[in-house]
Write a protein that holds these residues in place. Sequence first.
Motif, PDB file in Angstrom:
ATOM      1  N   ALA A 117     -35.254   6.467  -6.337  1.00 26.12           N
ATOM      2  CA  ALA A 117     -34.003   5.884  -5.850  1.00 26.12           C
ATOM      3  C   ALA A 117     -33.171   5.435  -7.052  1.00 26.12           C
ATOM      4  N   ASN A 118     -32.046   4.808  -6.809  1.00 28.70           N
ATOM      5  CA  ASN A 118     -31.155   4.390  -7.887  1.00 28.70           C
ATOM      6  C   ASN A 118     -31.789   3.390  -8.841  1.00 28.70           C
ATOM      7  N   ARG A 167     -29.188   3.672  -1.598  1.00 29.49           N
ATOM      8  CA  ARG A 167     -30.419   3.814  -2.365  1.00 29.49           C
ATOM      9  C   ARG A 167     -30.428   5.064  -3.246  1.00 29.49           C
ATOM     10  N   TYR A 168     -29.788   6.140  -2.789  1.00 29.01           N
ATOM     11  CA  TYR A 168     -29.903   7.414  -3.506  1.00 29.01           C
ATOM     12  C   TYR A 168     -28.565   7.975  -3.978  1.00 29.01           C
ATOM     13  N   CYS A 193     -39.766   4.994  -6.560  1.00 33.42           N
ATOM     14  CA  CYS A 193     -39.935   5.929  -5.444  1.00 33.42           C
ATOM     15  C   CYS A 193     -40.135   5.218  -4.115  1.00 33.42           C
TER      16      CYS A 193
END
Length: 306
Positions: A82-83, A15-16, A87
């Motif tokens: 996140a990617n 995700r990040y 949020c």
Amino acid sequence: MAMDNSNLKIWLEERYGFVGNISVELLRSYTNDVYLVKTSSDRFILKLYSPVWPSESEILWEIDLLNHLKRKGVRISAAINANDSKCVSTYFVNKENKFAVLFEYASGSKPKPPFDIALYYKFGQAAALLHEKSADFVSKYSRPTLDLNYLIDESTALVKDLISNDDFNFFKEFGSKLKVKINDYLKYGLDWGIVHGDLTLDNLHVGDDGSITFYDFDSSGQGWRGMELQGWAVLGEESRSKLEAFLKSYQEVRGVNKNDIDASPYLQAAQDMWLRRGMKALTDPKVLKAQIDQVKTWSQYFNDKL
């Protein structure tokens, strides 16, 4: 059921875009699950929300507020995209989807007792700035209004089947008297606007330079600013000087009426009655008893003032 942190680490990487070693530590499991996430270069706070509360719209309202405050120069812990540039994510655990948000780690550290006058002076300034800079906040999302119906009436309904008849009758009667008292103050006007909802030393960090950074805006919403003037301090003589320092510095940043100050203990008592779906007090008898006991402390303090 304990969470499998290895799966959570993989999810964070996806995700990040985190790379390298990631550690995940559960800090608190209360209304929501709060984790400390460490990478090779930074720290973050991951919050997994209860499936009961809050809704996605309520979370997005909070994120809008945090972004607004940050733009205005208020030191807060903001949410991180996140990617996919969003949020709010979802994480599947224990057979249910939970909303998840990654936050910046608030700069500084949590203050430790004994809490001195200088800390409350800084606290008052920071609280006033938060209130002042949120005055023009708007969001297309919504959150419940922290009015007497939400704080007292809905809480009374939620607690009805969870406590003894004697405790329920006390809770209901105290709430009714408290509403009458607060309505008396409302006749002369009370400052209304954005509130943090849990503005205590437990939800801020202090930097080496004395700067204060607020976090944990879960309970924020539209409410009476007097709820955040530290009305709890009247319960202990040893806290009066701290209250004076807080109010003095608060008023150096923004004005506050005597009516708001006088109402603050009653507004704090209403806030201490507050129960909402998803709160641990509704599922943990010990936590609920502590909250009822706090309300009884207020009842004893007010005595014939209600």
